[in-house]
Scaffold this active site. Structure first.
Site, short mmCIF file in Angstrom:
data_model
loop_
_atom_site.label_atom_id
_atom_site.label_comp_id
_atom_site.label_asym_id
_atom_site.label_seq_id
_atom_site.Cartn_x
_atom_site.Cartn_y
_atom_site.Cartn_z
N HIS A 92 0.84 -1.21 0.01
CA HIS A 92 0.02 -0.03 0.19
C HIS A 92 1.00 1.14 0.03
O HIS A 92 1.26 1.92 1.10
CB HIS A 92 -0.80 0.14 1.28
CG HIS A 92 -1.73 -1.25 1.43
ND1 HIS A 92 -1.06 -2.53 1.48
CD2 HIS A 92 -3.04 -1.38 1.20
CE1 HIS A 92 -2.33 -3.28 1.72
NE2 HIS A 92 -3.47 -2.61 1.47
N HIS A 108 -4.15 3.29 -3.28
CA HIS A 108 -4.30 2.79 -1.82
C HIS A 108 -3.49 1.41 -1.66
O HIS A 108 -2.74 1.20 -0.74
CB HIS A 108 -5.81 2.40 -1.56
CG HIS A 108 -6.00 1.52 -0.46
ND1 HIS A 108 -6.19 2.08 0.91
CD2 HIS A 108 -6.20 0.08 -0.33
CE1 HIS A 108 -6.24 0.87 1.65
NE2 HIS A 108 -6.28 -0.31 0.89
N GLU A 120 -17.55 -4.02 24.91
CA GLU A 120 -16.77 -5.13 24.95
C GLU A 120 -15.42 -5.36 24.26
O GLU A 120 -14.47 -5.45 24.43
CB GLU A 120 -17.73 -6.25 24.72
CG GLU A 120 -18.83 -6.48 25.61
CD GLU A 120 -19.87 -5.72 25.30
OE1 GLU A 120 -20.04 -5.07 24.30
OE2 GLU A 120 -21.14 -5.79 26.09
N HIS A 155 -21.14 -16.50 33.18
CA HIS A 155 -22.26 -16.98 32.59
C HIS A 155 -21.89 -17.58 31.44
O HIS A 155 -22.72 -17.58 30.16
CB HIS A 155 -23.02 -15.75 32.26
CG HIS A 155 -23.60 -14.90 33.45
ND1 HIS A 155 -22.54 -14.17 34.25
CD2 HIS A 155 -24.93 -14.57 33.93
CE1 HIS A 155 -23.22 -13.59 35.34
NE2 HIS A 155 -24.52 -13.69 34.82
N HIS A 200 -28.42 -15.29 25.52
CA HIS A 200 -27.18 -15.14 26.44
C HIS A 200 -26.69 -16.38 26.85
O HIS A 200 -25.65 -16.14 27.51
CB HIS A 200 -27.86 -14.69 27.73
CG HIS A 200 -28.21 -13.14 27.81
ND1 HIS A 200 -28.88 -12.66 26.93
CD2 HIS A 200 -27.72 -11.95 28.61
CE1 HIS A 200 -29.04 -11.11 26.71
NE2 HIS A 200 -28.26 -10.81 27.92
N ARG A 257 -22.29 -18.70 36.34
CA ARG A 257 -23.08 -17.99 37.21
C ARG A 257 -23.79 -18.67 38.48
O ARG A 257 -23.81 -18.02 39.39
CB ARG A 257 -24.23 -17.59 36.34
CG ARG A 257 -25.55 -16.95 37.09
CD ARG A 257 -26.62 -16.45 36.08
NE ARG A 257 -27.53 -15.59 37.08
CZ ARG A 257 -28.66 -15.98 37.51
NH1 ARG A 257 -29.11 -17.10 37.01
NH2 ARG A 257 -29.63 -15.12 38.16
C1 LIG Z 1 -11.62 -4.36 9.92
C2 LIG Z 1 -11.00 -4.16 8.79
N1 LIG Z 1 -12.00 -4.23 7.60
C3 LIG Z 1 -11.26 -4.04 6.32
C4 LIG Z 1 -10.09 -3.96 6.06
C5 LIG Z 1 -9.50 -4.12 4.65
N2 LIG Z 1 -9.02 -2.64 4.37
C6 LIG Z 1 -7.86 -2.28 4.49
S1 LIG Z 1 -7.46 -0.53 4.10
C7 LIG Z 1 -9.02 -0.41 3.91
C8 LIG Z 1 -9.40 1.13 3.47
C9 LIG Z 1 -9.24 1.87 4.55
O1 LIG Z 1 -9.35 3.34 4.14
P1 LIG Z 1 -8.56 4.41 4.89
O2 LIG Z 1 -8.14 4.22 6.29
O3 LIG Z 1 -9.01 5.61 4.38
O4 LIG Z 1 -7.02 4.23 4.03
P2 LIG Z 1 -6.34 4.74 2.76
O5 LIG Z 1 -7.22 4.36 1.56
O6 LIG Z 1 -6.57 6.12 2.80
O7 LIG Z 1 -5.00 4.56 3.01
C10 LIG Z 1 -9.77 -1.63 4.03
C11 LIG Z 1 -11.28 -1.58 3.88
C12 LIG Z 1 -9.23 -4.22 7.09
N3 LIG Z 1 -7.79 -4.04 7.21
N4 LIG Z 1 -9.68 -4.00 8.61
#
Ligand SMILES: Cc1ncc(C[n+]2csc(CCOP(=O)(O)OP(=O)(O)O)c2C)c(N)n1
Ligand SMILES: [Mg+2]
Length: 662
Positions: A27, A258, A402, A452, A464, A510
């Protein structure tokens, strides 16, 4: 002459582009967009000493947008950490290289936490900031006085957990937490307009954060914003307006940067645009020299801190606390006392009883619950709440958060100096699961007090009542799941969890359970994961394997079987992972490897039976619950599901008949 900030930042851009190109994976956009902001942070504000990444009073830096891992790898290399080397960076994302796809805390010193699952980095930073304030309250400014900085992307701030983390940080007034938001208006699918119209700034302000905005491509503007944030007593969000992939002439500002290599042509054009060296993985000498100097910036402060530590009367205590080792000297006297006065007690209550002793003996524990304090029995009388007025407190009211609680605890554990434990209902491990997974991956000593733990919770019914939870948690690597049978086992499991290097789950009842361990013992019998609680009186034909609240049922069933002339062992199995790790001869002794025609092996657990064939053999008898639970008083629910001595004995005898076991 000192190179300009822009040239320093461009070294990050160059390495990010080149590494992603070489791996043809990764990236580049995020590191290229945030390079200037990171330069401002690392060359002027972050307190660190690249020659000692473990300096306890360093500022913590968390790259919550873990996909931009090349940003932190470039920073660690440029500032002079031992690793990654430039060769490590050349081997970005390759097998065995510490420059893993996403930053892993166990690969590189300087990577404080593992990030990648979006949102969790910010939440772990909240935990780091809590640990810092707590230790500051205990040891004072001389020894503990640092900050937590985060770089977060749009994704980090969109995730649900962000709302939990931001709410908690605002509530606890964690003024030493500073989040730099990479506001580039881009996520994978394209413009953020596709999916977001909330006012992120207003949301943070509503949660009692300080906010400010700056041009994230102007290091001096970022510098000013950081100064403003440092001066404000609230946690801060700095909105850094940036352009993703900045410097890539045709692709910058688009989602194309990206998560993919830019391509040779674009990289060459970017080199021209940014005035970079013509060869890949090359940093100009003056730029590298300036970065290396930035990596030594903290050395004076570090030396002064060491002097203060040397002259502190609490040096040994402080260092002991940071190394994290705890004694289990409390266990035996505690258990011996328990044995003098045996009575039925719920294991959640037994956990509280053990905790009274543990919290007195081990000052580094910090308890908490996600709004179920009275149900999880997590707050002992000898600890006070941790609040903005008193960070020295050792109990956190996490609220109904949580996932946030679990991620916060990861941050606390990885900060060091504290051992977090926190509770909710076992069924809601589902709400916390992504952070439990990161506890395991990161080997963070977090203790989950999950009460629980079965249909035995009764009337609250199927929503639950955990069914698949125990087995699904056991399926997670590097996580130990404990299901103690009585007060003695509960204390033993607590001792094991505290001594473990990684995370543990304590699954607790519990409802009251009978004491099953009534004799004194010199060893922690739970340490082997499973042990023979009762040996067959008659010739052994049956082995009953049970966990937690089902152990007393197994004992009663065994007694009936013995009455019928059938010899039955009862094995209590509080922790399958530990049993699996025992030497072969021990496992063979407890569960001899013979056919179910010779000895019938029976598992009894009030949860899914999937997986128990591992111990009963494919044709053993597995007694459990393979459907959702029922809303009813606990005894009725147990009866309904055939989890009674009578029902179990009936099934065992029938199986023995079918198998012609005489
Ligand atoms: C919980 C989660 N869901 C999905 C992804 C896949 N994912 C990685 S980067 C991204 C987009 C993130 O966007 P942003 O934070 O704006 O990063 P940018 O494109 O600006 O670098 C996604 C959906 C992940 N790493 N974690
Ligand atoms: Mg973005």
């Amino acid at each position: 002459m000192q190179p300009t900030d822009r040239r320093l930042a461009n070294a990050i851009r160059a390495l990010a582009m080149d590494a992603v190109e070489a791996a043809n994976s990764g990236h580049p956009g995020m590191p290229m967009g945030m390079a200037d902001a990171a330069t401002a942070l690392f060359t002027r504000h972050l307190k660190f000493d690249a020659s000692d990444p473990h300096w306890p009073d360093r500022d913590r830096f968390i790259l919550s947008a873990g996909h931009g891992s090349m940003l932190i790898y470039a920073l660690l290399y440029l500032t002079g950490y031992d690793r990654p080397t430039i060769d490590d960076i050349r081997r970005f994302r390759q097998l065995g290289s510490p420059t893993a796809g996403h930053p892993e805390n166990f690969e590189l010193a300087g990577v404080e936490v593992t990030t990648g699952p979006l949102g969790q980095g910010v939440a772990m930073a909240v935990g780091m900031a809590i640990a810092e304030r707590h230790l500051n309250a205990v040891y004072g400014d001389d020894l503990v006085d640092h900050r937590t900085f985060v770089i977060a992307g749009d994704g980090d701030l969109m995730e649900g957990i962000n709302h939990e983390a931001v709410g908690l940080a605002g509530h606890l007034q964690l003024g030493r937490l500073i989040v730099l938001w990479d506001d580039n208006n881009i996520t994978i699918d394209g413009s953020t307009e596709l999916s977001r119209n909330e006012d992120v700034i207003a949301r943070h302000e509503a949660a009692q954060w300080h906010t400010c905005e700056c041009n994230g491509l102007d290091s001096h503007a970022v510098d000013r914003a950081i100064k403003e944030a440092l001066a404000d007593p609230r946690p801060s969000l700095i909105r850094c307006q940036t352009i993703i992939g900045f410097g890539a002439p045709t692709k910058q500002g688009t989602a194309a940067t990206h998560g993919a290599a830019l391509g040779n042509e674009e990289v060459e054009a970017a080199r021209g645009e940014l005035g970079l060296e013509p060869t890949e993985f090359t940093v100009p000498d003056d730029v590298l020299t300036a970065w290396r100097a930035a990596g030594k910036r903290g050395s004076v402060e570090h030396a002064l801190w060491k002097e203060r530590l040397e002259s502190s009367g609490r040096k040994d205590e402080f260092l002991h606390r940071l190394n994290g080792k705890v004694s289990d000297a409390w266990l035996k006297p505690y258990v011996d006392k328990l044995l003098d006065d045996l009575k039925p007690v719920a294991t959640r209550k037994a956990s509280e009883m053990a905790l009274e002793t543990i919290n007195a003996a081990i000052p580094s524990t910090i308890g908490g619950s996600a709004d179920l304090t009275g149900s999880n029995n997590t707050k002992t009388r000898n600890i006070e709440p941790l609040t903005p007025q008193s960070y020295a407190g050792r109990y956190i009211y996490y609220g109904i958060r949580e996932f946030g609680m679990a991620a916060t605890m990861n941050g606390m554990a990885l900060h060091g100096g504290v051992i977090p434990y926190g509770g909710t209902f076992l069924v809601f491990t589902d709400y916390a699961r992504p952070a439990i997974r990161l506890s395991a991956l990161q080997n963070a000593r977090v203790i989950y007090v999950m009460t629980h733990d079965s249909i035995g919770l009764g009337e609250d019914g199927p929503t639950h009542q955990p069914i698949e939870h125990l087995q699904s948690l056991r399926a997670m690597p590097q996580l130990e799941v404990y299901r103690p049978a009585d007060a003695v086992e509960t204390a033993e499991c607590w001792a094991l969890a505290l001594q473990s290097e990684g995370p543990s789950i304590l699954a607790l009842t519990r409802q009251n359970v009978q004491p099953v361990r009534t004799a004194k013992s010199d060893e922690n019998r739970c340490a082997r994961g499973a042990y023979r609680l009762k040996s067959a009186g008659n010739a052994r034909k049956v082995i009953l394997l049970a966990t937690g609240s089902e152990v007393e049922i197994a004992l009663a069933a065994a007694e009936q079987l013995e009455g019928e002339g059938v010899g039955a062992d009862v094995v209590s199995m509080p922790c399958t992972e530990r049993f699996d790790a025992q030497p072969w001869d021990y496992r063979e002794d407890i569960l001899p490897d013979v056919s179910n025609r010779e000895i019938l092996r029976v598992s009894i657990e009030a949860g899914t039976t999937i997986g128990w064939e591992r111990y009963t053999g494919l044709h053993g008898l597995r007694i459990g619950i393979d459907r959702f639970g029922v809303s009813a008083p606990a005894p009725d629910a147990y009866k309904f599901f055939g989890l009674t001595p009578d029902a179990i004995v009936g099934r065992v005898l029938e199986q023995m008949k079918q198998r012609e076991i005489a």
